[in-house]
Design an enzyme around this catalytic site. Structure first.
Site, PDB file in Angstrom:
ATOM      1  N   LYS A  59       0.826  -1.217   0.000  1.00 32.25           N
ATOM      2  CA  LYS A  59       0.000   0.000   0.000  1.00 32.25           C
ATOM      3  C   LYS A  59       0.858   1.265   0.000  1.00 32.25           C
ATOM      4  CE  LYS A  59      -2.403  -2.638  -0.528  1.00 32.25           C
ATOM      5  NZ  LYS A  59      -2.545  -4.107  -0.495  1.00 32.25           N
ATOM      6  N   VAL A 192      -5.518 -10.480  -6.919  1.00 32.65           N
ATOM      7  CA  VAL A 192      -5.400  -9.184  -6.244  1.00 32.65           C
ATOM      8  C   VAL A 192      -3.942  -8.728  -6.179  1.00 32.65           C
ATOM      9  CG1 VAL A 192      -5.776  -7.994  -4.054  1.00 32.65           C
ATOM     10  CG2 VAL A 192      -7.456  -9.658  -4.865  1.00 32.65           C
ATOM     11  N   GLU A 212      -2.587 -14.471 -17.384  1.00 26.16           N
ATOM     12  CA  GLU A 212      -3.562 -15.111 -16.496  1.00 26.16           C
ATOM     13  C   GLU A 212      -4.138 -16.341 -17.183  1.00 26.16           C
ATOM     14  OE1 GLU A 212      -4.975 -14.887 -13.288  1.00 26.16           O
ATOM     15  OE2 GLU A 212      -5.944 -16.667 -14.109  1.00 26.16           O
ATOM     16  N   GLY A 279      -0.925 -17.081  -6.144  1.00 22.91           N
ATOM     17  CA  GLY A 279      -1.666 -17.434  -4.938  1.00 22.91           C
ATOM     18  C   GLY A 279      -0.742 -17.794  -3.787  1.00 22.91           C
ATOM     19  N   ARG A 280      -1.334 -18.099  -2.650  1.00 22.04           N
ATOM     20  CA  ARG A 280      -0.557 -18.405  -1.453  1.00 22.04           C
ATOM     21  C   ARG A 280      -1.020 -19.734  -0.860  1.00 22.04           C
ATOM     22  NH1 ARG A 280       2.401 -14.262   0.386  1.00 22.04           N
ATOM     23  NH2 ARG A 280       2.368 -14.988   2.548  1.00 22.04           N
ATOM     24  N   ALA A 328      -5.989 -10.002   6.046  1.00 21.18           N
ATOM     25  CA  ALA A 328      -5.481  -9.666   7.377  1.00 21.18           C
ATOM     26  C   ALA A 328      -6.623  -9.486   8.383  1.00 21.18           C
ATOM     27  CB  ALA A 328      -4.641  -8.393   7.286  1.00 21.18           C
ATOM     28  N   HIS A 452     -22.984  16.068   2.348  1.00 19.75           N
ATOM     29  CA  HIS A 452     -22.793  16.506   0.972  1.00 19.75           C
ATOM     30  C   HIS A 452     -21.703  17.574   0.917  1.00 19.75           C
ATOM     31  CE1 HIS A 452     -23.682  17.682  -3.138  1.00 19.75           C
ATOM     32  NE2 HIS A 452     -23.650  18.944  -2.734  1.00 19.75           N
TER      33      HIS A 452
HETATM   34  P1  FAD Z   1       1.135 -14.035   8.491  1.00 16.91           P
HETATM   35  O1  FAD Z   1       0.969 -12.581   8.330  1.00 16.91           O
HETATM   36  O2  FAD Z   1       1.753 -14.806   7.386  1.00 16.91           O
HETATM   37  O3  FAD Z   1       1.980 -14.235   9.822  1.00 16.91           O
HETATM   38  C1  FAD Z   1       2.393 -15.489  10.272  1.00 16.91           C
HETATM   39  C2  FAD Z   1       3.603 -15.323  11.176  1.00 16.91           C
HETATM   40  O4  FAD Z   1       3.870 -16.567  11.786  1.00 16.91           O
HETATM   41  C3  FAD Z   1       4.879 -14.929  10.442  1.00 16.91           C
HETATM   42  O5  FAD Z   1       5.553 -13.933  11.148  1.00 16.91           O
HETATM   43  C4  FAD Z   1       5.679 -16.222  10.403  1.00 16.91           C
HETATM   44  O6  FAD Z   1       7.084 -16.006  10.369  1.00 16.91           O
HETATM   45  C5  FAD Z   1       5.272 -16.835  11.736  1.00 16.91           C
HETATM   46  N1  FAD Z   1       5.445 -18.294  11.799  1.00 16.91           N
HETATM   47  C6  FAD Z   1       5.073 -19.235  10.886  1.00 16.91           C
HETATM   48  N2  FAD Z   1       5.346 -20.469  11.349  1.00 16.91           N
HETATM   49  C7  FAD Z   1       5.925 -20.313  12.581  1.00 16.91           C
HETATM   50  C8  FAD Z   1       6.412 -21.204  13.553  1.00 16.91           C
HETATM   51  N3  FAD Z   1       6.360 -22.531  13.394  1.00 16.91           N
HETATM   52  N4  FAD Z   1       6.941 -20.682  14.682  1.00 16.91           N
HETATM   53  C9  FAD Z   1       6.982 -19.351  14.876  1.00 16.91           C
HETATM   54  N5  FAD Z   1       6.517 -18.460  13.992  1.00 16.91           N
HETATM   55  C10 FAD Z   1       5.983 -18.935  12.863  1.00 16.91           C
HETATM   56  N6  FAD Z   1      -4.517  -8.705   3.161  1.00 16.91           N
HETATM   57  C11 FAD Z   1      -5.387  -7.710   3.414  1.00 16.91           C
HETATM   58  O7  FAD Z   1      -6.317  -7.886   4.201  1.00 16.91           O
HETATM   59  N7  FAD Z   1      -5.261  -6.489   2.805  1.00 16.91           N
HETATM   60  C12 FAD Z   1      -4.264  -6.235   1.933  1.00 16.91           C
HETATM   61  O8  FAD Z   1      -4.172  -5.122   1.403  1.00 16.91           O
HETATM   62  C13 FAD Z   1      -3.335  -7.256   1.651  1.00 16.91           C
HETATM   63  N8  FAD Z   1      -2.316  -7.046   0.795  1.00 16.91           N
HETATM   64  C14 FAD Z   1      -1.402  -8.027   0.571  1.00 16.91           C
HETATM   65  C15 FAD Z   1      -0.362  -7.778  -0.308  1.00 16.91           C
HETATM   66  C16 FAD Z   1       0.595  -8.743  -0.560  1.00 16.91           C
HETATM   67  C17 FAD Z   1       1.737  -8.440  -1.511  1.00 16.91           C
HETATM   68  C18 FAD Z   1       0.510 -10.005   0.108  1.00 16.91           C
HETATM   69  C19 FAD Z   1       1.537 -11.066  -0.114  1.00 16.91           C
HETATM   70  C20 FAD Z   1      -0.537 -10.266   0.985  1.00 16.91           C
HETATM   71  C21 FAD Z   1      -1.507  -9.283   1.220  1.00 16.91           C
HETATM   72  N9  FAD Z   1      -2.582  -9.496   2.089  1.00 16.91           N
HETATM   73  C22 FAD Z   1      -3.492  -8.504   2.309  1.00 16.91           C
HETATM   74  C23 FAD Z   1      -2.760 -10.779   2.795  1.00 16.91           C
HETATM   75  C24 FAD Z   1      -2.270 -10.664   4.249  1.00 16.91           C
HETATM   76  O9  FAD Z   1      -0.919 -10.293   4.250  1.00 16.91           O
HETATM   77  C25 FAD Z   1      -2.492 -11.988   4.965  1.00 16.91           C
HETATM   78  O10 FAD Z   1      -3.851 -12.360   4.862  1.00 16.91           O
HETATM   79  C26 FAD Z   1      -2.117 -11.881   6.434  1.00 16.91           C
HETATM   80  O11 FAD Z   1      -0.787 -11.473   6.600  1.00 16.91           O
HETATM   81  C27 FAD Z   1      -2.353 -13.207   7.146  1.00 16.91           C
HETATM   82  O12 FAD Z   1      -2.093 -13.051   8.494  1.00 16.91           O
HETATM   83  P2  FAD Z   1      -1.637 -14.260   9.416  1.00 16.91           P
HETATM   84  O13 FAD Z   1      -1.388 -13.661  10.770  1.00 16.91           O
HETATM   85  O14 FAD Z   1      -2.566 -15.388   9.281  1.00 16.91           O
HETATM   86  O15 FAD Z   1      -0.249 -14.774   8.801  1.00 16.91           O
HETATM   87  P1  AMP Z   2      -4.864 -15.347  -6.481  1.00 15.18           P
HETATM   88  O1  AMP Z   2      -5.037 -16.794  -6.066  1.00 15.18           O
HETATM   89  O2  AMP Z   2      -6.108 -14.517  -6.356  1.00 15.18           O
HETATM   90  O3  AMP Z   2      -3.667 -14.704  -5.830  1.00 15.18           O
HETATM   91  O4  AMP Z   2      -4.540 -15.349  -8.036  1.00 15.18           O
HETATM   92  C1  AMP Z   2      -3.554 -16.139  -8.631  1.00 15.18           C
HETATM   93  C2  AMP Z   2      -3.856 -16.229 -10.116  1.00 15.18           C
HETATM   94  O5  AMP Z   2      -2.787 -16.887 -10.801  1.00 15.18           O
HETATM   95  C3  AMP Z   2      -5.129 -17.020 -10.419  1.00 15.18           C
HETATM   96  O6  AMP Z   2      -6.032 -16.196 -11.105  1.00 15.18           O
HETATM   97  C4  AMP Z   2      -4.628 -18.189 -11.296  1.00 15.18           C
HETATM   98  O7  AMP Z   2      -5.540 -18.524 -12.321  1.00 15.18           O
HETATM   99  C5  AMP Z   2      -3.328 -17.628 -11.893  1.00 15.18           C
HETATM  100  N1  AMP Z   2      -2.403 -18.686 -12.361  1.00 15.18           N
HETATM  101  C6  AMP Z   2      -2.063 -19.838 -11.727  1.00 15.18           C
HETATM  102  N2  AMP Z   2      -1.198 -20.584 -12.486  1.00 15.18           N
HETATM  103  C7  AMP Z   2      -0.982 -19.892 -13.645  1.00 15.18           C
HETATM  104  C8  AMP Z   2      -0.182 -20.111 -14.835  1.00 15.18           C
HETATM  105  N3  AMP Z   2       0.572 -21.218 -15.023  1.00 15.18           N
HETATM  106  N4  AMP Z   2      -0.206 -19.169 -15.825  1.00 15.18           N
HETATM  107  C9  AMP Z   2      -0.951 -18.040 -15.669  1.00 15.18           C
HETATM  108  N5  AMP Z   2      -1.716 -17.786 -14.576  1.00 15.18           N
HETATM  109  C10 AMP Z   2      -1.746 -18.677 -13.562  1.00 15.18           C
END
Ligand code: FAD
Ligand code: AMP
Length: 476
Positions: A59, A192, A212, A279-280, A328, A452
Site C-alpha cells: 500500500k 489481487v 492469467e 496465490g498463497r 489480514a 454533501h
Molecule cells: P502471516 O501474516 O503470514 O503471519 C504469520 C507469522 O507466523 C509470520 O511472522 C511467520 O514467520 C510466523 N510463523 C510461521 N510459522 C511459525 C512457527 N512454526 N513458529 C513461529 N513463527 C511462525 N490482506 C489484506 O487484508 N489487505 C491487503 O491489502 C493485503 N495485501 C497483501 C499484499 C501482498 C503483496 C501479500 C503477499 C498479501 C496481502 N494481504 C493482504 C494478505 C495478508 O498479508 C495476509 O492475509 C495476512 O498477513 C495473514 O495473516 P496471518 O497472521 O494469518 O499470517
Molecule cells: P490469487 O489466487 O487470487 O492470488 O490469483 C492467482 C492467479 O494466478 C489465479 O487467477 C490463477 O488462475 C493464476 N495462475 C495460476 N497458475 C498460472 C499459470 N501457469 N499461468 C498463468 N496464470 C496462472
C-alpha cells in the site's frame, strides 16, 4: 508460576496472532507469542507477512506510485503545473522501509505494553499443551500452555514452470523490493496481488504484461465491477492477457523469456523481471510433532470449525492457515474471537460479511454476494446502481470512473451484497459492512442522511436506485 507455563501460547505474530495475543492478555490471561519472521537481512520483526511483505509495503508503494503517476498525468487538469516530475526510487523505497519499521516496532511495543511475552524463534507443537521453541542460535526450550493458538500464516505458492531466480524471477515480496524500475515487467497471475504489484510498476514506468490462465477476469468479483476494472486498467496501459497459461521460463543474462499458451498456440514474452503471483499456500512447515493431533485438509489448511477449534480441544487455529479468504482483517477477527472464547466470553466471526479490497486505481471493494451468486440462489432480488460520474465529490476529485452496485432481497429489503469500483472504494465499503452487520434494510440506508458533497452519497443513491428513486440519475 512456572516461568515456561502460560494460559495461552500463540504461534505467529502476524495480523491474526498478535491481536489474539493482545486480546488474551486484555482478558487477564498470561500469554506468550512465538514468532520466527526473518527479514532479508536476517533480522526479526513482528507483524508477519502483512506488515513486512504484504499489505503495508504494497500500500505504501501504491500510494507513492499513484502520486507520481497523477502528478505527471492529471495535475495539469487541475491547473497545477509542474515543469518536470522526477522519480527517486531510492527515496520511495526508503520511505516504505521506514513505515514498515515504525509499524513493526509498534507491534513489539503493543505486545510489551499488554504484558505479552514475545519469544523469537520457531514453534513446534509437541502435543495439545506443549510447544518446543528453537531460537535463532538453535537453543531449544519447552513452553506449556492451557490453550495454544496456531497463527502461522501463508507463503507464496510456487509455480514449477517459473521457479524463482535471483532478482530476475521473484515472488510478491521480491517485487516490492526492486531497486530499479524494470523496463519490461511480466506478472504471472491477475489476482489481487498481481494487479496491485503490476499497477505499482506500470505507474512508475514499466511496460507491464500480466499473464492469467483463466478466461475470466477477477472471477470472484461482481461482473459489472470486474468489467469496469478491466476496462480502467487496460486504459492505463496494463496489458492483461487472459486464457494465457504459463508453461515455462528461460533465464537469460539479464532477462527472462516466458512461454505461455493461448488457444493451444505457444507464445514467448521477453521481460527484464518476472513476478510470480499465483496465490498463497497455508504455512505449517515444521509446525507439528508426531503427537500434535491436528488435522490438515487436502490443500494443507488446518481443519477448524466455525469457532476456529481444531480436532484437539486445547488447540485453535486462525488466519491464513485456515479456510476462508486470506485477508489480514479476517485473521484479526478470528484471533479476537478465539481469545474471547478461551476467556469464557462470547465470540463470533461473521463469515458472510467480510469486506475485500483491491487497491488498484480505481479501487475495488465488495462485501456479501455478487449478483451471479444471488441469482443462482434463486431468491427474488433487486439491484441499485449509481455511477461516480454523477457524484459531485468524485467529480471535484477528478476521479469519477466507476460505480456503486447494491443487491437486495425483494421480500424483506435485506442487503445481500455491495460492490464498489471507484475512488476510495476501500473506505466506502465500511458503511455497507456496518449496515449488513446490523441487518439494516435498503430502506434504512435510504433514510440515513449522508453529508454533501461526499463519495458516500454514491452508496446512498445506489440504495435509492434499488427502488427507482435515485435523485441524481437521469432517466432514460
Ligand atoms: P502471516 O501474516 O503470514 O503471519 C504469520 C507469522 O507466523 C509470520 O511472522 C511467520 O514467520 C510466523 N510463523 C510461521 N510459522 C511459525 C512457527 N512454526 N513458529 C513461529 N513463527 C511462525 N490482506 C489484506 O487484508 N489487505 C491487503 O491489502 C493485503 N495485501 C497483501 C499484499 C501482498 C503483496 C501479500 C503477499 C498479501 C496481502 N494481504 C493482504 C494478505 C495478508 O498479508 C495476509 O492475509 C495476512 O498477513 C495473514 O495473516 P496471518 O497472521 O494469518 O499470517
Ligand atoms: P490469487 O489466487 O487470487 O492470488 O490469483 C492467482 C492467479 O494466478 C489465479 O487467477 C490463477 O488462475 C493464476 N495462475 C495460476 N497458475 C498460472 C499459470 N501457469 N499461468 C498463468 N496464470 C496462472
Amino acid at each position: 508460576m512456572n516461568e515456561n507455563k502460560y494460559d495461552v501460547i500463540v504461534i505467529g505474530a502476524g495480523p491474526a496472532g498478535y491481536p489474539a495475543s493482545i486480546r488474551a492478555a486484555q482478558n487477564g490471561l498470561t500469554v506468550a507469542c512465538i514468532d520466527e519472521w526473518k527479514n532479508r537481512d536476517g533480522s526479526h520483526s513482528y507483524g508477519g507477512t502483512c506488515l513486512n511483505a504484504g499489505c503495508i509495503p504494497s500500500k505504501v508503494l501504491l500510494e507513492s506510485s499513484e502520486l507520481y503517476f497523477r502528478s505527471k498525468s492529471e495535475f495539469k487538469e487541475h491547473g497545477v503545473v509542474i515543469d518536470k516530475v522526477g522519480l527517486d526510487l531510492g527515496v520511495m523505497q526508503a520511505r516504505k522501509g521506514n513505515i514498515v519499521r515504525q509499524l513493526t516496532r509498534g507491534i513489539e511495543a503493543l505486545l510489551k505494553s499488554n504484558g505479552v511475552e514475545a519469544i523469537r524463534g520457531h514453534g513446534h507443537l509437541i502435543d495439545g499443551t506443549t510447544v518446543e521453541v528453537t531460537d535463532a542460535e538453535g537453543k531449544r526450550k519447552m513452553v506449556h500452555g492451557d490453550n495454544i493458538i496456531l497463527a502461522t500464516g501463508s507463503m507464496p505458492m510456487a509455480l514449477p514452470e517459473a521457479p524463482l531466480h535471483n532478482s530476475l524471477v521473484v515472488d510478491s515480496w521480491g517485487a516490492l523490493e526492486f531497486e530499479e524500475v524494470p523496463e519490461r515487467l511480466g506478472v504471472i497471475g491477475s489476482g489481487v496481488v498481481g494487479l496491485e504489484l503490476g499497477s505499482v510498476w506500470q505507474r512508475l514506468g514499466s511496460k507491464v504484461v500480466i499473464l492469467e490462465a483463466l478466461g475470466d477476469f477477477l472471477p470472484m468479483v461482481d461482473l459489472d465491477v470486474a468489467r469496469e476494472v478491466h476496462r480502467s486498467l487496460r486504459g492505463q496501459g496494463l496489458d492483461i492477457r487472459l486464457d494465457a497459461r504459463v508453461t515455462g521460463t528461460a533465464i537469460g543474462e539479464n532477462d527472462v523469456t516466458v512461454t505461455y499458451i493461448v488457444d493451444g498456440e505457444s507464445h514467448n514474452l521477453e521481460v527484464d523481471r518476472l513476478v510470480v503471483c499465483v496465490g498463497r499456500r497455508p504455512f505449517t512447515d515444521g509446525l507439528f510433532g508426531e503427537n500434535a493431533g491436528v488435522e490438515l485438509d487436502n490443500r494443507g489448511f488446518i481443519c477448524v470449525d466455525n469457532s476456529c477449534r481444531t480436532a484437539v480441544p486445547t488447540v485453535w487455529a486462525i488466519g491464513d492457515v485456515v479456510r476462508g479468504p486470506m485477508l489480514a482483517h479476517k485473521g484479526t477477527e478470528e484471533g479476537v474471537m478465539v481469545a474471547d472464547l478461551i476467556a469464557g466470553k462470547f465470540g463470533e466471526v461473521s463469515y458472510k460479511i467480510i469486506p475485500s479490497v483491491i487497491y488498484t486505481s480505481p479501487e475495488v471493494s465488495w462485501v456479501g454476494e455478487t449478483e451471479a451468486e444471488v441469482k443462482a440462489s434463486g431468491i427474488a432480488y433487486k439491484v441499485g446502481t449509481f455511477p461516480f460520474l454523477a457524484n459531485s465529490r468524485a467529480k471535484s476529485m477528478d476521479q469519477s470512473k466507476g460505480l456503486v452496485k447494491l443487491i437486495a432481497a425483494q421480500d424483506d429489503n435485506g442487503i445481500l451484497g455491495v460492490h464498489i469500483v471507484g475512488p476510495l472504494a476501500g473506505e466506502l465499503i465500511a458503511e455497507a459492512v456496518l449496515a449488513m452487520e446490523f441487518s439494516a434494510s435498503v430502506e434504512d440506508l435510504q433514510r440515513t442522511m449522508h453529508a454533501h458533497p461526499t463519495l458516500s452519497e454514491a452508496l446512498h443513491e445506489a440504495a435509492l436506485s434499488a427502488d427507482g428513486n435515485a435523485i441524481h440519475m437521469i432517466n432514460n
